[in-house]
Design a protein around this motif. Structure first.
Motif, PDB file in Angstrom:
ATOM      1  N   PRO A  27      42.264  56.888  85.193  1.00 49.85           N
ATOM      2  CA  PRO A  27      41.190  57.509  85.959  1.00 49.85           C
ATOM      3  C   PRO A  27      41.147  59.021  85.735  1.00 49.85           C
ATOM      4  N   VAL A  28      39.981  59.589  85.811  1.00 51.57           N
ATOM      5  CA  VAL A  28      39.669  61.025  85.669  1.00 51.57           C
ATOM      6  C   VAL A  28      39.852  61.520  84.220  1.00 51.57           C
ATOM      7  N   LEU A  29      41.072  61.444  83.699  1.00 56.79           N
ATOM      8  CA  LEU A  29      41.306  62.006  82.363  1.00 56.79           C
ATOM      9  C   LEU A  29      40.876  61.059  81.245  1.00 56.79           C
ATOM     10  N   LYS A  34      46.244  60.960  76.489  1.00 57.73           N
ATOM     11  CA  LYS A  34      46.920  60.395  75.300  1.00 57.73           C
ATOM     12  C   LYS A  34      46.589  61.213  74.061  1.00 57.73           C
ATOM     13  N   LEU A  35      45.328  61.633  73.986  1.00 60.56           N
ATOM     14  CA  LEU A  35      44.911  62.437  72.845  1.00 60.56           C
ATOM     15  C   LEU A  35      45.656  63.769  72.846  1.00 60.56           C
ATOM     16  N   ALA A  36      45.840  64.352  74.033  1.00 61.04           N
ATOM     17  CA  ALA A  36      46.530  65.646  74.111  1.00 61.04           C
ATOM     18  C   ALA A  36      48.019  65.477  73.834  1.00 61.04           C
ATOM     19  N   ARG A  37      48.606  64.354  74.328  1.00 61.63           N
ATOM     20  CA  ARG A  37      50.063  64.197  74.238  1.00 61.63           C
ATOM     21  C   ARG A  37      50.527  63.897  72.814  1.00 61.63           C
ATOM     22  N   ASP A  38      49.843  62.965  72.146  1.00 63.20           N
ATOM     23  CA  ASP A  38      50.272  62.601  70.792  1.00 63.20           C
ATOM     24  C   ASP A  38      49.030  62.260  69.959  1.00 63.20           C
ATOM     25  N   PRO A  39      48.281  63.293  69.555  1.00 65.79           N
ATOM     26  CA  PRO A  39      46.975  63.048  68.942  1.00 65.79           C
ATOM     27  C   PRO A  39      47.028  62.219  67.663  1.00 65.79           C
ATOM     28  N   LEU A  40      48.067  62.413  66.849  1.00 67.52           N
ATOM     29  CA  LEU A  40      48.092  61.708  65.564  1.00 67.52           C
ATOM     30  C   LEU A  40      48.317  60.214  65.778  1.00 67.52           C
ATOM     31  N   ALA A  41      49.262  59.881  66.660  1.00 72.09           N
ATOM     32  CA  ALA A  41      49.533  58.468  66.934  1.00 72.09           C
ATOM     33  C   ALA A  41      48.323  57.845  67.629  1.00 72.09           C
TER      34      ALA A  41
END
Ligand code: HEM
Length: 456
Positions: A27-29, A34-41
Motif C-alpha cells: 500500500p501507498v508505495l 522494491k525498485l528503490a531497494r534493489d533496482p537491478l534485481a
C-alpha cells in the motif's frame, strides 16, 4: 478464382489486453520500495510477470517492457517520446533546450546539426586525441600505486569528449575544470534522485553549497568556451562550430540558450557513460586476467610491439568483443523511459496516452532466453558464428531509433583503444578497500573501485 472475387477484408479489430500487474506491491508505495531497494534485481524479475507489466510507483501506474522485441518496438515507435520525471529533473538542472530532452521538430533539427561530428567518417580525425589520452593514462599510473578508478575514468572521459568535440588548445585546462564540476554535479544529481528531499537541498549545507558551486561552474565553463571560440574568430571543423553556425527552422541563428544547453547536453551524457564503462573495463581486466592476456596478445600481434594506435582498432576483434561483453553485463545506461503521446499498444497490450514506460537494458542484456550461460563473461559469444543466435534488440546498449546515441562509433573506438592500451602495459589487481559492487545511479558503475597496476 478471379481477383475480383476476393473481397478486401477489413482486419478484425484486435482486442487489446490489459498488461498483468507485477506482484509484490505494498500500500501507498506500490512497487517503489522494491525498485528503490534493489533496482537491478527488481527490473530483472519483471520478465517473470509478462512481456508488458503494470507497476505502481506511489499513486502512479507505470508500464515496464521486458522483452527485446518490445523494447525495440517501443524505441522505434512514434507513439512514445522522451518525457517523464527523470527527464524533468534533469532538465531543471542541465537546461531544457538540449538534444537529449527535446522532442519533435526541434529534436530532428538538433540531431541534423550534431550528427556529422559523430559520423563514422568523422571519427578518424579524433584518433590522435584518443591515442594521446589513452597512452597518457598509462603514463600517469605507476606500477604498484593505488588507482582511484572513479576519478581517473571520469577524467579521461571528459578530456576525450571535450578535446575531440570542442577542440582547441585552451581545452586542456578547461577539461580539468569540467571534470571536477561534472563529477560533483553527477554525485549531487544522483543523491537528489534517490533521496528526493526537495527543499532540504536548498539549505546552506556544505554538500548543497558544493553542488551549487559545481553546477554554476559547469554553466560558467560552457559560457566561457562558447565566448572564447566566438572571440577567436576561428571555425575549426568541430561540433562547437556546427552548433554556433546552426540555424532554426526559419533559417535564423539558434538562440544563445540553445547553444549553451546543447553543449551541456552533449558533454554530460558523454562523460558519465564513458567513465562508468571504463571503470567496468578496469574491473573486468582485474577479474578476468585470462581475457586481459588475450587482449595483450592480440594487440601485440596487430602492432608488432609498437604503441597501439587508432588505426589498429579495426583489427582488434577480440578486444572489441571484450568491450561489448563488458557493456552487455554492465551497461552504463541501465534504465530508459518513454511517455505515450496517444492511446496505443505494445505487443497487443493496451498503453494509454500519457503513460510512463520503463525498461532496463541491464535486464534485457542478461535474459537467459536470449543468452546461453547468461551471466558468464564470454566475449566469444560475439564471434560471427555465434552472434546470429542472439535475438534482435537483445543487445542495444546505445538504443535504436530516433533517440539512438549519436556517439556509438565514437564511444566504441575510444573504449577499444583504451582497453588495448591498458591491457598491453599492465595487469590489474583490486586492492584492499576496493568496493566493486554495482552502484545504481544515473548510470551503473562500481561503488568505489581501487586497482593496482602491475607492470607486464
Ligand atoms: C543518447 C548510451 C556515450 C551523447 C543515448 C542513449 C543511450 C546512450 C542508450 C539513448 C537514450 C534514450 O533512448 O532515451 C550511451 C552509452 C555510451 C554513450 C552506453 C558509452 C558507453 C555517449 C557519448 C556522447 C553521448 C560519448 C557524447 C560525446 C549522447 C546524446 C544522446 C545520447 C547527445 C541524446 C540523443 C537524442 O536524444 O537524440 N546514449 N551513450 N553518448 N547520447 Fe549516449
Amino acid at each position: 478464382m478471379t481477383v475480383e472475387s476476393v473481397k478486401p477484408e477489413t482486419p478484425p479489430a484486435v482486442e487489446l489486453r490489459e498488461p498483468p500487474r507485477a506482484g509484490g506491491g505494498v500500500p501507498v508505495l506500490g512497487h517503489g520500495w522494491k525498485l528503490a531497494r534493489d533496482p537491478l534485481a527488481f527490473m530483472s524479475r519483471l520478465r517473470d510477470h509478462g512481456e508488458v507489466v503494470r507497476l505502481k510507483l506511489g499513486p502512479k501506474t507505470v508500464y515496464a517492457v521486458t522483452t527485446p522485441a518490445l523494447t525495440g518496438a517501443l524505441a522505434l515507435s512514434n507513439d512514445f517520446i522522451i518525457a517523464g520525471p527523470l527527464w524533468e529533473s534533469l532538465e531543471g538542472l542541465l537546461g531544457k533546450e538540449g538534444v537529449a530532452t527535446a522532442n519533435g521538430p526541434r529534436h530532428r533539427r538538433q540531431r541534423r546539426t550534431i550528427q556529422p561530428a559523430f559520423r563514422l567518417d568523422a571519427i578518424p580525425a579524433y584518433g590522435p586525441i584518443m591515442e594521446e589520452e589513452a597512452h597518457a593514462l598509462t603514463e600517469r599510473w605507476k606500477p604498484g600505486e593505488t588507482i582511484d578508478c572513479t576519478s581517473e575514468s571520469f577524467r579521461v572521459a571528459v578530456r576525450v569528449a571535450a578535446r575531440c568535440l570542442l577542440r582547441g588548445e585552451y581545452m586542456d585546462e578547461r577539461a580539468e575544470r569540467l571534470c571536477v564540476a561534472l563529477a560533483t554535479v553527477f554525485r549531487g544529481m544522483y543523491r537528489r534522485m534517490v533521496v528526493p528531499l526537495g527543499p532540504l537541498y536548498n539549505l546552506p549545507l556544505p554538500a548543497n553549497r558544493e553542488f551549487n558551486r559545481a553546477l554554476a561552474d559547469l554553466h560558467l565553463l560552457v559560457d566561457e568556451i562558447v565566448a572564447e571560440r566566438r572571440a577567436s574568430g576561428q571555425k575549426p571543423d568541430d561540433l562547437l562550430t556546427a552548433l554556433l553556425e546552426a540555424k532554426d527552422d526559419n533559417g535564423d541563428p539558434i538562440g544563445e540558450q540553445e547553444i549553451h544547453d546543447q553543449v551541456v547536453a552533449i558533454l554530460t551524457p558523454g562523460s558519465e557513460t564513458i567513465a562508468s564503462t571504463i571503470m567496468w573495463l578496469l574491473h573486468m581486466l582485474a577479474e578476468h586476467p585470462e581475457h586481459a592476456d588475450r587482449v595483450r596478445d592480440e594487440v601485440q600481434a596487430v602492432t608488432g610491439g609498437r604503441p597501439v594506435a587508432f588505426e589498429d582498432v579495426r583489427g582488434l576483434r577480440h578486444t572489441n568483443n571484450v568491450v561489448v561483453e563488458c557493456i552487455r553485463l554492465r551497461p552504463a545506461v541501465w534504465i530508459l523511459t518513454r511517455r505515450a503521446v496517444r492511446d496505443t499498444e505494445l505487443g497487443g497490450y493496451r498503453i494509454p496516452s500519457g503513460a510512463d514506460i520503463i525498461y532496463s537494458p541491464f535486464a534485457i542484456q542478461r535474459d537467459p532466453k536470449s543468452y546461453e550461460r547468461n551471466l558468464e563473461f564470454d566475449p566469444d559469444r560475439w564471434l560471427p558464428d555465434r552472434v546470429k543466435d542472439i535475438p534482435k534488440h537483445a543487445m542495444s546498449p546505445f538504443s535504436v531509433g530516433n533517440r539512438k546515441c549519436p556517439s556509438d562509433h565514437f564511444s566504441m573506438a575510444m573504449l577499444t583503444l583504451i582497453t588495448a592500451a591498458l591491457a598491453t602495459r599492465y595487469r590489474f589487481e583490486q586492492v584492499a578497500g576496493s568496493k566493486d559492487d554495482a552502484r545504481v545511479g544515473i548510470t551503473l558503475r562500481p561503488h568505489d573501485l581501487l586497482v593496482r597496476p602491475v607492470a607486464r
